[in-house]
Design an enzyme around this catalytic site. Structure first.
Site, PDB file in Angstrom:
ATOM      1  N   SER A  16       0.438 -57.121  39.866  1.00 54.37           N
ATOM      2  CA  SER A  16       1.008 -57.952  38.797  1.00 54.37           C
ATOM      3  C   SER A  16       1.525 -59.310  39.246  1.00 54.37           C
ATOM      4  O   SER A  16       1.837 -60.155  38.409  1.00 54.37           O
ATOM      5  CB  SER A  16       2.135 -57.196  38.086  1.00 54.37           C
ATOM      6  OG  SER A  16       1.600 -56.272  37.177  1.00 54.37           O
ATOM      7  N   SER A  44       0.738 -58.302  35.195  1.00 50.63           N
ATOM      8  CA  SER A  44       1.676 -58.474  34.098  1.00 50.63           C
ATOM      9  C   SER A  44       2.540 -59.741  34.197  1.00 50.63           C
ATOM     10  O   SER A  44       3.110 -60.167  33.193  1.00 50.63           O
ATOM     11  CB  SER A  44       2.608 -57.267  34.029  1.00 50.63           C
ATOM     12  OG  SER A  44       3.403 -57.178  35.188  1.00 50.63           O
ATOM     13  N   LYS A  97      10.745 -63.795  35.625  1.00 57.02           N
ATOM     14  CA  LYS A  97      10.040 -62.843  34.760  1.00 57.02           C
ATOM     15  C   LYS A  97      11.055 -62.050  33.946  1.00 57.02           C
ATOM     16  O   LYS A  97      12.142 -61.713  34.456  1.00 57.02           O
ATOM     17  CB  LYS A  97       9.192 -61.913  35.651  1.00 57.02           C
ATOM     18  CG  LYS A  97       8.254 -60.977  34.905  1.00 57.02           C
ATOM     19  CD  LYS A  97       7.478 -60.094  35.906  1.00 57.02           C
ATOM     20  CE  LYS A  97       6.472 -59.183  35.223  1.00 57.02           C
ATOM     21  NZ  LYS A  97       5.762 -58.305  36.187  1.00 57.02           N
TER      22      LYS A  97
END
Lengths: 478, 496
Positions: free
Chosen positions: B178, B154, B79
């Site tokens: 997330s 997210s 990420k």
């Protein structure tokens, strides 16, 4: 109707750790800008603080030295504001629960005597970097070497009623901190910085509106700034105005202060608990261990020097100003135990005076306490007179020569043999029959003349006390 | 092979059936083929990926099968919130555009030490603030099950990449769901470890007291493998715990403890407003657990309805301070020709931050401001304590708690972007776990109109072994984790 001055002080004191409060960077003073930085103290993304345990111990030690409570669990908070020399946009500090609370410092002033000043709290926090605007054309430079250096903020109660009391408090605090060795406390280097909260009121009335005085980097400036502010506030009120709550900057060149920001312009710091650091927990055992290692404090030494060595309050004061001074004095007494008062007099007056003239501090004294003790020994055993000793000391300070070597080499040894002295006196009497007759006829003032003649004849080496004593006898005899 | 699990690829590498370079090339080819459509990766340096794979093959050749490290040659996508020395770290924000971190996050160092091949940076909501990966400064990310729909957020890029087999596994972070919510919406497995289990150092902070990194994988065992590699005390993260209970991560999966397990089913998580098919899928999953020998126990977590409100005070408050460092002074976007300091701050930040990030900074700054602190931040912290107590009391009666991960399946792109409050409710089932600091895991448990449904497991602090054991048992008895988005399951041309 008179005015009463109310003063509270906030001292920011850099803790003299090797590394910064929350990272491993060096804290050494004076390095090239931005050479003592790392991602943590630069506030880079994702970087986290790790608390410096030595800074904690030194804050606890300071707390114990002012008889304060140590909170076994304290907390860190974030104080939010934007400034280019504050890399994270917040300062890690202790807001709600400081490490140290409820201490006190005792002071004495000439005008008001002895008084106890409360210390509200000591909390740990980190220093910001330095912004430099001057001399730069339309740009500012930022040095983050100072960013993250550990600080103790020492907050007093509003207990002081004059600038003299404020200075006495600060000097005591400064002295304690120097004794503990927890900070260089060099005001010129910004290691000991003071903000003063000042207000005035009519006696018995509630506190007036206070202003915060900043940017004073010596005791003299602090006193000047407070005195200036007191006069200013009284004038404002007596002219029918009201003091507004504001921060004011002291200008030591113009000898005046100017408004920096008012309460309305003040930041809302939006304090909240620092989530990157768990609560700071210390055990009672750790606190006890720190207490056990505490050096003797100035006021304790002062009391002991008076009681144990019979020193005057003044001498005790002089000799407990720093740990170096008291340590040197104690080494001197150890080497010359017969007369601690002589040690104090000679150290305070002769040695320190000469050092001051040489612009040196005790750490760079050319002679050791033991060497100095030898000089005092030679006075005590009447080898030399006090007057000669001062000359010998001059030579010692200048060349580092020992007292004995110099006395021997210069033949300064005092004559204390009564036979020799008697012979000298007899020769003087023989050479001055008129004066002798006059003295014996009642003109006793001439005694001084005979002392002078004998000392001159002995080239100053005759023991003056013996000369006095023998002269009195021999001049009488007829 | 593209839809193989990490452990399957590991076996093939160990047997010499393939090489790290072949594996890396396979996924690079898939990324080249599909990323334009999905926008799962926001940065990829194929040569650098192959270089790591070559180094891994060399390491394996030099050290033999038994010398291979735990993740030797296995591709892991990262990420964009994890700082890496290689390539940019931008947190999908314009304020960090082209920012290169001079350091690796602690977990990145650990992945490298474990021999993993790091594959690019995945898309995410800007600064991890979002539930749909629509707030990314680098464009929306799409759900491989239906590319008109969001992948959750997210960590949507990581979820989308794993679901479409552009990588066998990825790292995400989870502040309010997330990892788990996007895992649920893309039909993969995602775990948020106990707060303090994994170092946050080098992970760009959103809400420091809630953030935790974790795995996003195809199987429960893979999640265990990845967590085992990244977890552990970090002396430079004071919120990792030095004496945290140590687990045997892989053994925890093998134990597959469903027989006799008391599974708590909180009534507050099955309420009006949730998608009926999601509810049906989760209830069906619970029945299956019962059939496997578990006992379902009705429990109550009475303060559940306060979790979202408390979260949306605490997280923005912390974020408002965490994002102050993006002031354009030392790094990051700076506006052109600032007039003065204030102009530089305001314009740089206005240009650099997207609207959701600004919304949260403002919300947080307001909640912390003088006169409001007690009513908002302090109250929210009190709620947080109550929520923790709810869980503590529940775990006196049950071993593990099961809930839906998300009340709905993947929604359409743009459907909720104009309605932040509805968007915030996407995390209604995951947020309480972060507030309580507990470990949570989401695994696939059904399809509703062709879109994945996730089952969330919640365990007591430091008991990831319970999560892994229970989820493994469920996974062994079902095929949901083997379902893949058909559009991305073309016959692979390569040897693998």
């Amino acid at each position: 109707m008179s005015w009463e001055v109310v003063i509270g002080l906030e001292v920011h004191c850099q803790i003299n750790t090797k590394t910064k409060a929350f990272c491993g960077c060096s804290t050494a003073f004076g390095a090239e800008p931005n050479t003592q930085t790392c991602p943590v103290c630069l506030g880079m993304p994702g970087q986290l603080p790790v608390l410096n345990a030595v800074a904690v111990d030194k804050t606890i030690l300071t707390g114990l030295a002012i008889y304060a409570d140590i909170n076994l669990e304290s907390k860190f908070d974030r104080k939010n504001y934007f400034y280019p020399d504050l890399p994270k946009g917040y300062q890690i500090t202790q807001f709600t629960v400081p490490l140290v609370e409820h201490g006190h410092i005792d002071i004495v002033t000439k005008s008001r005597g002895a008084k106890r000043i409360g210390v509200t709290r000591i909390h740990m926090e980190e220093d910001a970097g330095k912004s430099m605007h001057e001399g730069l054309d339309a740009v500012s430079h930022i040095d983050l070497n100072r960013s993250g250096i550990p600080l103790m903020e020492i907050v007093s109660e509003p207990d002081m009623r004059s600038s003299d009391e404020a200075i006495a408090y600060l000097k005591n605090l400064h002295q304690v901190i120097r004794f503990l060795g927890v900070s260089g406390a060099d005001m010129e280097k910004g290691q000991f910085r003071c903000d003063a909260n000042v207000s005035v009121r009519r006696p018995g009335e509630p506190f007036g509106t206070r202003t915060e005085m900043k940017n004073m980097n010596s005791f003299r400036f602090i006193k000047q700034a407070i005195d200036y502010e007191v006069v200013r506030q009284i004038e404002v009120i007596e002219d029918g105005g009201a003091v507004i709550q504001e921060s004011r900057l002291w200008d030591s060149v113009k000898n005046e202060s100017r408004s920096m920001r008012t309460k309305e312009e003040a930041n809302d710091y939006r304090y909240f608990p620092e989530p990157d650091l768990p609560p700071l927990r210390v055990s009672q055992l750790e606190v006890d261990n720190i207490k056990a290692g505490m050096p003797e404090l100035p006021h304790q030494l002062h009391a002991r020097f008076e009681a144990e060595f019979g020193l005057s309050a003044y001498d005790a004061d002089v000799l407990t100003q720093t740990r170096e001074l008291s340590g040197w004095y104690e080494a001197l007494v150890a080497a010359h135990p017969a007369d601690p008062k002589r040690c104090a007099n000679w150290m305070a007056n002769e040695l320190l005076g000469r050092l001051k003239e040489m612009n040196k501090d005790l750490a760079h004294c050319p002679i050791s306490a033991q060497a100095f003790a030898q000089l005092l020994d030679r006075m005590a055993d009447s080898t030399i007179s006090g007057k000669t000793a001062k000359d010998v000391l001059d030579a010692m300070m200048e060349t580092g020569v020992s007292a004995d070597d110099f006395i021997e080499a210069k033949g300064l040894k005092q004559v204390s043999d009564s036979g020799e002295i008697d012979a000298m006196i007899q020769a003087i009497m023989d050479a001055n029959p008129n004066q002798l007759a006059a003295y014996r006829g009642g003109k006793e003032k001439l005694f001084g003349f005979f002392v002078g003649q004998v000392m001159k004849a002995s080239k100053g080496q005759a023991n003056p006390a013996m000369v006095n004593q023998r002269l009195k006898e021999l001049l009488k005899a007829s | 092979m593209p839809f193989s699990s990490l452990s399957e690829i590991k076996t093939r590498l160990d047997c010499g059936e393939t090489t790290a370079v072949e594996v890396a090339q396979l996924y690079l080819d898939r990324i080249a083929a599909h990323n334009e459509q999905l926008n799962a990766f926001v940065h990829l340096d194929a040569d650098h990926v192959l270089g790591q794979a070559q180094a891994s093959d060399a390491y394996r050749a030099a050290h033999g099968v038994h010398g291979a490290r735990a993740l030797e040659g296995l591709p892991i996508a990262i990420k964009d919130i994890f700082c890496t020395q290689d390539g940019p770290t931008q947190c999908c924000s314009n304020i960090l555009k082209d920012f290169h971190a001079p350091y690796d996050a602690h977990v990145i160092t650990k992945l490298k030490e474990a021999g993993a091949v790091l594959v690019g940076k995945t898309n995410m909501d800007e600064f991890a603030m979002g539930s749909s990966t629509e707030t990314s400064a680098f464009g929306v990310c799409r759900n491989p099950w239906n590319t008109d729909r969001i992948p959750g957020g997210s960590s949507g890029g990581s979820a989308s990449a794993v679901a479409a087999a552009l990588t066998p596994a990825a790292l995400g972070t989870d502040t309010g769901g997330s990892i788990r919510q996007p895992a649920s919406l893309t039909g993969i497995t995602g775990m948020k470890p106990t707060y303090g289990r994994v170092s946050r150092r080098g992970i760009i902070a959103f809400a420091s007291s809630l953030d935790q990194a974790g795995p996003m994988t195809r199987t429960v065992k893979d999640a265990a493998m990845l967590t085992a590699a990244i977890e552990g005390h970090d002396p430079l993260d004071s919120t990792t715990v030095a004496d945290a209970p140590q687990l045997d991560w892989l053994k925890a999966c093998e134990q597959r403890n469903m027989q006799g397990m008391k599974i708590g089913v909180p009534k507050e998580y099955f309420v009006e407003g949730m998608d009926a098919e999601v509810r049906a899928s989760v209830e069906e999953a619970l029945k299956q657990c019962e059939a496997l020998g578990a006992e379902l126990v009705d429990i109550s977590l009475p303060n559940t309805d306060l979790a979202v409100a408390a979260y949306y005070v605490i997280a923005p408050s912390e974020a408002s301070a965490n994002l102050s460092r993006y002031d354009s002074v030392r790094f990051g976007h700076r506006c052109e020709n600032p007039e003065d300091l204030l102009d530089m701050y305001t314009r740089s930040r206005d240009e650099g931050f997207g609207s959701e990030v600004k919304r949260r900074i403002l919300t947080g700054a307001f909640a912390l401001s003088s006169g409001y602190y007690d009513a908002y931040y302090l109250k929210a912290q009190q709620v947080r304590t109550l929520i923790q107590q709810d869980f503590t009391q529940a775990f006196e009666k049950v071993d593990v708690i099961a809930t839906p991960t998300s009340p709905v399946t993947a929604f359409k792109i743009g459907e909720k972007t104009d309605d932040p409050l509805t968007m915030y409710l996407s995390d209604i089932y995951t947020i309480a776990v972060n507030l309580a600091g507990l470990p949570g895991l989401s695994q696939p448990c059904g399809l509703a109109q062709g879109l994945p449904v996730g089952l969330q497991w919640i365990a007591p602090a430091w008991r990831e072994d319970v999560l892994l054991g229970t989820a493994s048992a469920y996974e062994a008895a079902t095929d949901w984790h083997k379902q893949v988005p058909a559009a991305f399951n073309e016959i692979s041309g390569g040897k693998a």
